[in-house]
Design a protein around this motif. Structure first.
Motif, PDB file in Angstrom:
ATOM      1  N   THR A 487      26.456 -37.019 -10.267  1.00  0.00           N
ATOM      2  CA  THR A 487      26.318 -37.601 -11.607  1.00  0.00           C
ATOM      3  C   THR A 487      27.165 -36.842 -12.615  1.00  0.00           C
ATOM      4  O   THR A 487      27.810 -37.439 -13.494  1.00  0.00           O
ATOM      5  N   LEU A 488      27.195 -35.510 -12.492  1.00  0.00           N
ATOM      6  CA  LEU A 488      27.974 -34.663 -13.390  1.00  0.00           C
ATOM      7  C   LEU A 488      29.470 -34.962 -13.308  1.00  0.00           C
ATOM      8  O   LEU A 488      30.199 -34.835 -14.301  1.00  0.00           O
ATOM      9  N   TYR A 489      29.931 -35.377 -12.130  1.00  0.00           N
ATOM     10  CA  TYR A 489      31.354 -35.656 -11.894  1.00  0.00           C
ATOM     11  C   TYR A 489      31.923 -36.624 -12.925  1.00  0.00           C
ATOM     12  O   TYR A 489      33.090 -36.547 -13.302  1.00  0.00           O
ATOM     13  N   TRP A 490      31.078 -37.561 -13.391  1.00  0.00           N
ATOM     14  CA  TRP A 490      31.570 -38.606 -14.285  1.00  0.00           C
ATOM     15  C   TRP A 490      31.560 -38.197 -15.754  1.00  0.00           C
ATOM     16  O   TRP A 490      32.055 -38.936 -16.603  1.00  0.00           O
ATOM     17  N   THR A 491      30.986 -37.066 -16.069  1.00  0.00           N
ATOM     18  CA  THR A 491      30.917 -36.650 -17.472  1.00  0.00           C
ATOM     19  C   THR A 491      32.232 -35.999 -17.902  1.00  0.00           C
ATOM     20  O   THR A 491      32.992 -35.507 -17.057  1.00  0.00           O
ATOM     21  N   PRO A 492      32.523 -35.978 -19.199  1.00  0.00           N
ATOM     22  CA  PRO A 492      33.745 -35.309 -19.676  1.00  0.00           C
ATOM     23  C   PRO A 492      33.768 -33.847 -19.224  1.00  0.00           C
ATOM     24  O   PRO A 492      32.776 -33.129 -19.355  1.00  0.00           O
TER      25      PRO A 492
END
Length: 873
Positions: A487-492
């Motif tokens: 999920t973190l992968y998609w954050t800025p």
């Protein structure tokens, strides 16, 4: 049937008997098929199947009769078929549905290899959904084989799953559908000849509609002294039962509660009589032809499903409930009984049985359905359990367990929205009471409902909350960390932290020596490694994950590995391994009939078809994927569809059709700048030079800061580069070429589902625009060699359409410019089709478009125009 009444076997149905006889002969010859035999109750479906089986000399016959209660054990008809063939029923718990379905089909093939086979599935309208899915799998995988199959069902009672399956099977070459009508007036008269009802044959036909069972029951009633012809067949049955002795009626009431099929042992236990007394009580019903003859192996059967249905309906509700309660109390200790049967009796006895006992029985049936991988049955049972838990005053932990189990079953059935809603409700309640393990389980379950293409901040917050709980066990904590990394992968700026967290999760899982946890961590590791610079490491993680899945025969894990192995292999140019992996994943999705997995398979089929130049197939797959993805509530459905259609429509000169939806997606998903690259190319192709240039400028600013170095970046650079090629913008093309050059041998993939060909193809075009003729030719040769090796037929020669100035060919698509150049060089339409790996019809459509756009009327004019504008060397 009265002894003086003609045999139903000798009256009517000549065409249907011939069709079934032909089916048997085809099986004898080595390649059978399926006959779908539909009709109303009593119309003669089972009798026709029995007659066919009796005449099938030399064939091994196996029957599977579906239970006459809705709560049938999963795969019940198939269990009977396999037992009839002397085979043990495979254990669904030993693997996933794919392996279970393969095992069942394999046993049928083995039996047919020994001797041609006739399989009869009776009352298929009552089959559980798992059995119907297995039928669909067998129909797709079994033939050619010496197997004849008859599937009998009530057409008016076919549920949605059976209706879809019937529609699908009807398209198969080896399948034939027969719908039985009533006998004609002449046939009814022939049937009643030499009976007291013969003189009233016309009335009987009018009242019964020629339904053979109804006709026979009326004849028996009239023979027994009845004067009136009843209005319905149930009235007939009630009238005939009323003539039986009281102890027989009492025994039949008990038998009706047990269902159409029952054993003497079960009935004896239910009514509290010894076996001999029970047999004596039943004898008048056998003589009245309401029950089959002497029990075979202790088993009996009502002659028709309408008989127990009528008996159950005539009972007082209190008596029926009491019989179900007694069945619940005595059957588990007196005979072998399925969990679903126990639950059926418990639900029917709710008024007199304690709520805790009913809940326990229903949970037992739900857990049994889970073990058998019968997700549709599982969802139904867990819904019952959720309602019962309220009445039983169950604990919060019990409520949570039921809701999580229901959510998982619902998700398996394809409703991600309902599943997520249930999981989030469980998480909220667990957080409120400080229950860390349940909170963690719910957070992980929410993560299973979505395929992200942008930050899911609600999921990230939920995972963080679960990780912050004090009492979460180590294995759950590693799973939470792994899912958080994805999920973190998609954050800025989240890519590097995500990779670090996934790597720690793998190390922690290895320290725990827990392969199941390691599988979850490896999925996260492989997911976060996607990007231009970690291809080898990503492939290695994927192969490790596949090996783990194979070692444990875990089809779910194998499919999840394929989700990321397929795009990585494609990106590496492994065009042998990629289709093999897609076929493997397709087999799993087909066996499980998992709609979420089917969505992924459609995306991959579109990817491969478009890459091979089969644009019509690719478009169909992409649109089907969007339709299914929308139904599943997948946020990526529209993004993937438009992205997959773009290269197809670009080759067909149709990109303008995508612009409105593409603009809307750019606005809806600001965290996906690759969509802006798509839009820039569409704008350039449709002549909006200023707007396209502005987008390229914005996306290139700050050393391409807007484009994160993730799995989308190479395709995004190539799309921007192609935009500068269309614009003939050498200044903006040069830095893109520098960025793309180290990856010349890569097969570009935009995320998961969109192939764009070799990077060398775009580098050749960029070099041409930048005035580097030598570099352009070198890259073009590399691209041609790679595309030849990969079978990438969608991309023609890299430089074919670039000889003319941009202004001269501004209105033509890239593919139209290729076609015009070849036409002007003297190629025929067929030669052009072979060169570009498209159909002749497609070439003809391109030629017509060229003529229309340039105001030309024939090939001579087009050739002259191309020479004048420098398109022919």
């Amino acid at each position: 049937m009265p002894s003086s009444m003609a045999s139903a076997q000798s009256v009517g149905r000549a065409a249907e008997r011939a069709a079934l006889g032909e089916l048997v002969e085809r099986a004898r010859a080595g390649d059978g098929g399926v006959v779908l035999l539909g009709g109303e109750p009593g119309i003669g479906k089972t009798r026709l199947a029995e007659d066919t089986a009796a005449a099938a000399d030399g064939l091994t016959v196996a029957w599977g009769r579906c239970r006459e209660i809705a709560e049938a054990p999963p795969y019940w008809p198939w269990a009977q078929v396999l037992r009839g063939l002397g085979s043990a029923v495979p254990d669904p718990a030993a693997g996933d549905r794919f392996r279970f379905f393969e095992a069942v089909t394999g046993l049928l093939e083995q039996a047919a290899a020994r001797n041609p086979l006739l399989v009869v599935l009776d009352d298929a309208h009552r089959a559980d959904e798992g059995s119907l899915r297995l039928l669909g799998f067998a129909a797709d995988q079994l033939w050619p084989a010496p197997v004849a199959m008859i599937v009998a069902y009530r057409d008016a009672e076919a549920g949605p799953t059976l209706q879809r399956l019937l529609t699908e099977l009807a398209t198969y070459r080896r399948c034939r559908r027969l719908l039985l009508d009533g006998l004609s007036a002449a046939e009814v008269a022939a049937l009643l000849r030499a009976t007291p009802a013969a003189s009233r044959a016309g009335q009987v036909h009018d009242r019964t509609g020629g339904n053979p069972f109804f006709v026979g029951e009326v004849a028996r009633l009239l023979t027994a002294g009845g004067a009136e012809i009843p209005a319905t067949v149930r009235d007939v049955v009630r009238g005939r039962v009323a003539l039986l002795p009281a102890d027989t009626r009492r025994a039949l009431d008990g038998a009706a509660v047990l269902g159409r099929d029952f054993t003497d042992a079960a009935l004896s236990a239910l009514i509290g009589e010894g076996p001999a007394a029970t047999a004596t009580s039943l004898r008048p019903a056998v003589e009245a032809h309401l029950l089959s003859g002497d029990a075979v192996g202790g088993r009996r059967r009502f002659v028709h499903a309408l008989v127990p249905e009528t008996l159950a309906a005539r009972m007082e509700p209190s008596r029926r409930m009491a019989l179900h309660a007694r069945a619940l109390a005595v059957l588990p200790f007196s005979t072998v009984v399925e969990p679903s049967q126990i639950a059926h009796h418990a639900l029917a006895a709710r008024g007199v049985v304690g709520a805790d006992d009913v809940l326990a029985a229903v949970r037992g049936a739900a857990e049994d359905a889970d073990r058998r991988l019968a997700w549709e049955d599982s969802a139904s049972w867990w819904r019952h359990a959720a309602e019962l838990a309220v009445a039983a005053g169950a604990s919060p932990q019990v409520h949570a367990g039921i809701q999580l189990a229901l959510g998982r079953a619902v998700l398996r059935c394809g409703d991600a929205d309902e599943a997520r809603t249930r999981f989030e409700a469980v998480a909220l309640a667990a957080c409120g009471r400080g229950d860390g393990p349940v909170l963690a389980a719910a957070a992980l379950a929410v993560g299973d409902t979505v395929a992200e293409i942008s930050p899911d901040r609600a999921l990230l917050a939920l995972l963080d909350e679960a990780l912050g709980a004090a009492d979460v066990p180590p294995a759950q904590r590693v799973r939470l960390a792994a899912r958080r990394a994805m999920t973190l992968y998609w954050t800025p700026a989240g890519r590097d932290p995500a990779r670090a967290q996934a790597a720690r999760a793998v190390a922690d899982a290895e320290a725990l020596r827990d392969d199941a946890v390691l599988g979850a961590a490896l999925i996260a590791r492989q997911f976060t490694l996607r990007g231009p610079d970690d291809l080898t490491t990503g492939i290695a993680a994927g192969e490790q994950l596949l090996a783990l899945a194979e070692r444990h025969h875990d089809e779910e894990l194998r499919f999840r590995a394929c989700q990321w192995v397929i795009p990585v292999r494609f990106h590496a140019g492994d065009l042998l391994g990629t289709p093999t992996a897609v076929d493997s994943a397709d087999g799993i999705a087909t066996a499980r009939r998992d709609p979420s997995q089917r969505w992924w398979v459609l995306l991959w089929r579109a990817l491969l078809a478009g890459f091979a130049g089969r644009d019509a197939d690719a478009e169909r797959y992409a649109i089907d994927a969007r339709t299914l993805g929308r139904r599943l509530g997948q946020p990526a459905a529209d993004v993937y569809a438009v992205a997959q259609l773009l290269p197809l429509y670009r080759r067909a000169g149709r990109v303008a059709e995508l612009e409105p939806e593409l603009r809307e997606l750019v606005s809806r998903f600001p965290g996906l700048p690759t969509l802006s690259c798509d839009l820039a190319l569409v704008l350039a192709d449709t002549g909006r030079t200023e707007e396209a240039t502005a987008l390229v400028e914005a996306l290139s600013a700050g050393d391409f800061a807007a484009l994160p170095r993730d799995q989308l970046v190479l395709a995004s650079w190539a799309l921007l580069g192609e935009t500068t090629v269309v614009l003939r913008d050498a200044r903006r093309a040069a830095p893109i070429a520098v960025r793309l050059a180290p990856y010349a041998g890569r097969n570009l993939i935009q995320g998961v589902p969109v192939g764009w060909g070799s990077a060398a193809w775009y580098l050749a075009r960029l070099a041409h625009v930048c005035g580097d003729a030598h570099g352009a030719r070198a890259h073009a040769a590399t691209a041609a060699a790679l595309h030849e090796r990969w079978g990438a037929r969608a991309w023609g020669p890299a430089l074919a359409d670039l000889a003319a100035p941009a202004t001269a060919v501004h209105g033509l698509s890239a593919r139209e410019r290729e076609v015009l150049a070849l036409l002007a060089a003297g190629a025929t339409n067929r030669a052009i089709a072979e060169k570009l790996y498209v159909s002749v019809h497609t070439v003809e459509r391109h030629v017509a478009n060229i003529f229309g756009k340039l105001g030309l009327h024939n090939r001579a004019g087009a050739t002259d125009w191309a020479h004048r504008h420098g398109m022919v060397g």
